[in-house]
Enzyme design. Structure first.
Site, PDB file in Angstrom:
ATOM      1  N   ASP A   1      70.866  30.824  49.233  1.00  0.00           N
ATOM      2  CA  ASP A   1      69.434  30.831  48.904  1.00  0.00           C
ATOM      3  C   ASP A   1      68.626  29.700  49.550  1.00  0.00           C
ATOM      4  OD1 ASP A   1      70.703  32.533  47.149  1.00  0.00           O
ATOM      5  OD2 ASP A   1      69.869  31.639  45.337  1.00  0.00           O
TER       6      ASP A   1
ATOM      7  N   GLU B   1      67.256  36.675  39.106  1.00  0.00           N
ATOM      8  CA  GLU B   1      67.385  35.339  39.681  1.00  0.00           C
ATOM      9  C   GLU B   1      66.128  34.990  40.490  1.00  0.00           C
ATOM     10  OE1 GLU B   1      71.994  34.588  40.672  1.00  0.00           O
ATOM     11  OE2 GLU B   1      71.012  35.896  42.121  1.00  0.00           O
TER      12      GLU B   1
END
Length: 424
Positions: free
Chosen positions: A20, A194
């Site tokens: 990420d 998320e």
């Protein structure tokens, strides 16, 4: 840059694993990209924040690891802000601190809490705040804080993954947080939620939520909601499913803080949890998408690539029922176009034995569709129908996709800088 599959203008770490994007911000002429990183291996683990800077979002200088894991905890996803008013007291108004807000993950999976680290040297080095954690509700899954300055206070948007909820908290100083509200469950709930992000575009507000699995076809995907923020809660106009990307490989994307000219610039992780560890790259693994400026058109996100100095290798065209094939060899190609009233991308002939969906298609919003296909070693990114329909897909060919064949009627075909690469 001559390593097999190494992108030429997408960010990749020099070595080891990346996932990420974290802590995206712009400060004093530099874009800062922090990212989930394993400094020790080419697989997930030892989660720390890697760090790179750029003046143009394409030429990146990788810096030393910004925030290191410990033997008992990992540094999971989060965000970073420039605390211009020194509300945190961690710097001065003359030299405001860059404050990173991240999730500290206990390796025994007993708890996730939100912590601070700060920098007073423009992001070169970070010190963990001695008062950590600043937000802890004793849950094993509670993560990915995205913090923004909204309406005169800090707003933290973060995920309750297994409850399919996004929580909102407020703070005057980044240290003390008050719960405001929750949003969800809504739309897609086929996997944990998320990496949220909340921001304003025009007179609307957008809430981005990534989920894994449960994506458009398989594994990871990112949805978004459009509505209003009333200083306490996000109220969606509706809860229909809207995907940021219909390809396989755009996950966990968030936007930059303080981007110039109030632009809302989005960057995603160009992979998919279903097979990320299997992608055959070495000594690094994973790339970021190209950065895109976001806007809204009739409650649909428009994604315009941030232009690269010197331009992209790309193909543009329009069609109502034709396609192009971008080839490496006669047998190895990606196909993009319109058929049976649907926009599609087919990478069946530009992949390997890794199990993955190789064809994506969505209804075309008009009879004639415009396309822009940006090609790098290892990927294609398709922006269609005025950049309201996007497909981001990894491709695995030995060198590069570099010549074009048309199928059926294709109009306004333009090629730019497609070239054959010599593979090192």
């Amino acid at each position: 840059m001559n390593e097999k599959y190494r992108p030429q203008f997408h960010f990749t770490p020099a070595r080891n694993w990346m996932n990420d994007p974290n802590g995206l911000l712009y400060y004093k002429g530099k874009y800062h990209l922090f990212f989930q990183h394993n400094p020790q291996a080419n697989v997930w683990g030892n989660m720390s924040w890697g760090h790179a800077v750029s003046t143009d979002l394409y030429s990146w200088q990788e810096l030393p690891v910004a925030i290191n894991c410990t033997p008992t905890s990992g540094i999971f996803s989060g965000s970073a802000v420039v605390d211009y008013n020194n509300t945190s007291g961690l710097g001065t108004t003359e030299n405001p601190p860059i404050v990173a807000i991240y999730t500290e993950h206990q390796n025994d999976e007993s708890n996730q809490s939100q912590c601070l680290a700060y920098s007073v040297d423009e992001g070169l080095t970070f010190t963990k705040y001695e008062g950590n954690p600043v937000l802890d509700i004793n849950l094993p899954n509670f993560r990915d804080p995205k913090v923004s300055w909204i309406d005169g206070q800090w707003i933290m948007t973060l995920a309750l993954p297994q409850e399919f909820k996004i929580s909102f908290y407020a703070s005057p100083n980044l240290k003390e947080w008050t719960h405001l509200s929750d949003f969800g469950p809504a739309a897609e709930v086929g996997g944990i939620w998320e990496c949220p992000d909340l921001f304003q575009l025009g007179d609307k507000w957008v809430l981005i939520v990534s989920l894994n699995p449960g994506g458009f076809q398989i594994g990871s995907g990112t949805q978004y909601f459009v509505g209003q923020w009333n200083s306490k809660e996000f109220i969606a106009d509706d809860v229909q499913t809207r995907w940021i990307d219909y390809g396989r490989d755009n996950y966990a994307g968030v936007t930059f803080s303080n981007a110039p000219d109030n632009k809302r610039i989005f960057l995603g992780w160009m992979s998919n949890w279903d097979y990320a560890v299997k992608v055959p790259t070495d000594p690094w693994r994973s790339a970021m998408t190209i950065p895109r400026e976001l806007s809204l058109q009739a409650n649909t996100l428009v994604q315009i690539p941030i232009e690269k100095p010197g331009g992209f290798p790309e193909v543009s065209f329009t069609t109502s029922g034709g396609a192009i094939r971008i080839h490496e060899t006669p047998e190895r190609f990606a196909e993009i176009g319109v058929r049976n009233g649907k926009i599609y991308a087919d990478t069946s002939n530009a992949w390997n034995e890794i199990a993955a969906p190789l064809v994506q298609e969505v209804p075309a919003p008009a009879s004639e569709v415009d396309f822009r296909v940006i090609v790098d070693r290892g990927s294609i990114e398709v922006f269609a129908a005025g950049s309201t329909v996007c497909f981001t897909n990894l491709v695995l060919v030995d060198t590069s996709l570099h010549y074009v064949e048309t199928i059926g009627e294709v109009n306004n075909l333009k090629l730019q800088q497609l070239y054959r690469e010599q593979q090192g």
